[in-house]
Design a protein around this motif. Structure first.
Motif, PDB file in Angstrom:
ATOM      1  N   ALA A  43       0.846  -1.195   0.000  1.00 42.22           N
ATOM      2  CA  ALA A  43       0.000   0.000   0.000  1.00 42.22           C
ATOM      3  C   ALA A  43       0.883   1.246   0.000  1.00 42.22           C
ATOM      4  CB  ALA A  43      -0.923  -0.001   1.207  1.00 42.22           C
ATOM      5  N   ASN A  44       1.946   1.196   0.813  1.00 45.10           N
ATOM      6  CA  ASN A  44       2.896   2.296   0.886  1.00 45.10           C
ATOM      7  C   ASN A  44       3.503   2.602  -0.490  1.00 45.10           C
ATOM      8  OD1 ASN A  44       4.971   4.010   2.051  1.00 45.10           O
ATOM      9  ND2 ASN A  44       4.455   2.965   3.962  1.00 45.10           N
ATOM     10  N   ASP A  45       3.989   1.573  -1.156  1.00 44.18           N
ATOM     11  CA  ASP A  45       4.593   1.742  -2.487  1.00 44.18           C
ATOM     12  C   ASP A  45       3.588   2.290  -3.490  1.00 44.18           C
ATOM     13  OD1 ASP A  45       6.845   0.670  -1.424  1.00 44.18           O
ATOM     14  OD2 ASP A  45       6.664  -1.298  -2.414  1.00 44.18           O
ATOM     15  N   LEU A  46       2.399   1.735  -3.449  1.00 48.38           N
ATOM     16  CA  LEU A  46       1.372   2.127  -4.407  1.00 48.38           C
ATOM     17  C   LEU A  46       0.989   3.596  -4.234  1.00 48.38           C
ATOM     18  CD1 LEU A  46      -0.474   1.097  -6.666  1.00 48.38           C
ATOM     19  CD2 LEU A  46      -2.012   0.183  -4.919  1.00 48.38           C
ATOM     20  N   VAL A  47       0.885   4.035  -2.986  1.00 50.52           N
ATOM     21  CA  VAL A  47       0.521   5.424  -2.727  1.00 50.52           C
ATOM     22  C   VAL A  47       1.642   6.372  -3.176  1.00 50.52           C
ATOM     23  CG1 VAL A  47       0.103   7.113  -0.885  1.00 50.52           C
ATOM     24  CG2 VAL A  47      -1.133   4.950  -0.895  1.00 50.52           C
ATOM     25  N   GLN A  48       2.894   5.987  -2.887  1.00 50.65           N
ATOM     26  CA  GLN A  48       4.022   6.832  -3.323  1.00 50.65           C
ATOM     27  C   GLN A  48       4.049   6.967  -4.837  1.00 50.65           C
ATOM     28  OE1 GLN A  48       7.851   6.811  -1.684  1.00 50.65           O
ATOM     29  NE2 GLN A  48       7.288   5.778   0.215  1.00 50.65           N
ATOM     30  N   GLU A  49       3.857   5.840  -5.500  1.00 48.35           N
ATOM     31  CA  GLU A  49       3.854   5.844  -6.957  1.00 48.35           C
ATOM     32  C   GLU A  49       2.735   6.736  -7.507  1.00 48.35           C
ATOM     33  OE1 GLU A  49       4.376   1.810  -8.384  1.00 48.35           O
ATOM     34  OE2 GLU A  49       3.158   2.359 -10.127  1.00 48.35           O
ATOM     35  N   THR A  50       1.576   6.652  -6.855  1.00 46.94           N
ATOM     36  CA  THR A  50       0.426   7.462  -7.265  1.00 46.94           C
ATOM     37  C   THR A  50       0.741   8.955  -7.152  1.00 46.94           C
ATOM     38  OG1 THR A  50      -1.092   5.741  -6.555  1.00 46.94           O
ATOM     39  CG2 THR A  50      -2.005   7.949  -6.778  1.00 46.94           C
ATOM     40  N   TYR A  51       1.341   9.367  -6.028  1.00 46.25           N
ATOM     41  CA  TYR A  51       1.659  10.775  -5.848  1.00 46.25           C
ATOM     42  C   TYR A  51       2.740  11.240  -6.821  1.00 46.25           C
ATOM     43  CZ  TYR A  51      -1.392  11.942  -1.969  1.00 46.25           C
ATOM     44  OH  TYR A  51      -2.506  12.227  -1.213  1.00 46.25           O
ATOM     45  N   LEU A  52       3.699  10.385  -7.118  1.00 46.27           N
ATOM     46  CA  LEU A  52       4.734  10.789  -8.076  1.00 46.27           C
ATOM     47  C   LEU A  52       4.135  10.989  -9.464  1.00 46.27           C
ATOM     48  CD1 LEU A  52       7.909   8.715  -7.167  1.00 46.27           C
ATOM     49  CD2 LEU A  52       7.445  11.139  -6.778  1.00 46.27           C
ATOM     50  N   LYS A  53       3.240  10.091  -9.849  1.00 45.49           N
ATOM     51  CA  LYS A  53       2.548  10.256 -11.129  1.00 45.49           C
ATOM     52  C   LYS A  53       1.710  11.527 -11.136  1.00 45.49           C
ATOM     53  CE  LYS A  53       1.988   5.606 -12.779  1.00 45.49           C
ATOM     54  NZ  LYS A  53       1.101   4.452 -12.709  1.00 45.49           N
ATOM     55  N   ALA A  54       0.990  11.741 -10.048  1.00 44.55           N
ATOM     56  CA  ALA A  54       0.143  12.933  -9.950  1.00 44.55           C
ATOM     57  C   ALA A  54       0.997  14.186 -10.070  1.00 44.55           C
ATOM     58  CB  ALA A  54      -0.617  12.930  -8.633  1.00 44.55           C
TER      59      ALA A  54
END
Ligand SMILES: [Zn+2]
Lengths: 197, 93
Positions: A43-54
């Motif tokens: 979940a941690n990785d997925l959220v970080q990836e999401t914010y970087l894309k955003a």
């Protein structure tokens, strides 16, 4: 960026806007990621990836529009397109099979319903919460997703359609089937606890 | 618990026509999710005032939604997460 006509934000301005508008969604976003992956690190990785894309696409985000729905959509796409592939889990694992690992705490010996003291009430509340969680986690990920988006996060059908890239009619039928499966799982539990559903 | 209302409902739906109860059953999710139009709401509410079976289905559906919205525990976001996001943003052009 040559197509951009409006005035370009400085990095400081952009970062400030990004933090003010998107970081407040961190809590629901992390919860969504956790309910999809059923793993805190993932979940941690997925959220970080999401914010970087955003952040990379932030120039295309229209200020004042629905930041929460936008981030949820990015996260859902990341989960489907990339995350599942590079996940440590074997590709063929169905999430319903992971159920047993999660929430293995047993619920025996806590059968009380009629509660008088606050302590009792609290433990029954916890018990119900645990049971709802394991019933939900046992659903296929598509079913789990619509229930989380609708019942936990309060998205409208229209927002859900945008987040999931499916027509509203599909949102409705998927939600309906998802609730039926959830009901089934919870009824089994109610029976095992001695209630007649 | 099989009420006489349920039996009546089953008899009606066997003849192939959509009964009022079928219509109302299809509106259940719209109602509990606040997605029903004004006309749908009044059709629905008028029906469940007179039909115990549909009234009960509505109660059950509301209960189910309430179990998720009211009882599912939220997980706590690790404190380090916001910091790592900010740190990674800062080094991103
Ligand atoms: Zn009816």
């Amino acid at each position: 960026m040559s197509e951009q006509t409006g005035k370009q934000l400085s990095k400081e301005e952009k970062d400030a806007r990004f933090e003010a508008e998107l970081l407040p969604v961190l809590d629901p976003l992390y919860n969504f990621a956790y309910r999809l992956t059923l793993d805190e690190d993932d979940a941690n990785d997925l959220v970080q990836e999401t914010y970087l894309k955003a952040y990379r696409f932030f120039d295309y985000f229209e200020q004042g529009t629905n930041a929460k729905a936008w981030l949820f959509r990015i996260l859902k796409n990341s989960f489907i397109n990339e995350f599942r592939k590079k996940s440590k889990q074997p590709a063929k694992v169905d999430y319903s099979e992971v159920e047993g690992y999660y929430n293995s705490d047993d619920v025996e010996g806590e059968g009380g319903v009629a509660t008088t003291t606050d302590m009792r009430t609290e433990s029954v509340q916890d018990l119900i919460g645990d049971e709802v969680a394991s019933a939900l986690n046992a659903l296929p990920v598509d079913f789990r997703t619509v229930i989380i988006l609708c019942d936990l996060e309060g998205f409208t059908y229209e927002e859900m359609a945008k987040i999931l890239d499916i027509p509203i009619g599909t949102v409705r039928s998927r939600l309906h089937r998802a609730r039926n499966s959830l009901k089934e799982k919870l009824e089994k539990y109610a029976k095992s606890m001695g209630y007649n559903g | 618990m099989e009420s006489k209302f349920t039996e009546a409902y089953q008899k009606i739906s066997e003849d192939g026509h959509e009964s009022e109860c079928d219509k109302v059953a299809r509106m259940l999710d719209l109602m509990i999710d606040g997605e029903a139009s004004t006309e749908e709401q009044s059709y629905f509410n008028t029906h469940i005032e007179e039909c115990i079976a549909c009234f009960e289905s509505h109660q059950k559906q509301k209960l189910l939604k309430g179990l998720v919205s009211g009882h599912l525990k939220r997980v706590i976001v690790p404190e380090s997460l916001a910091l790592s996001i900010k740190a990674r943003i800062q080094v991103t052009v």
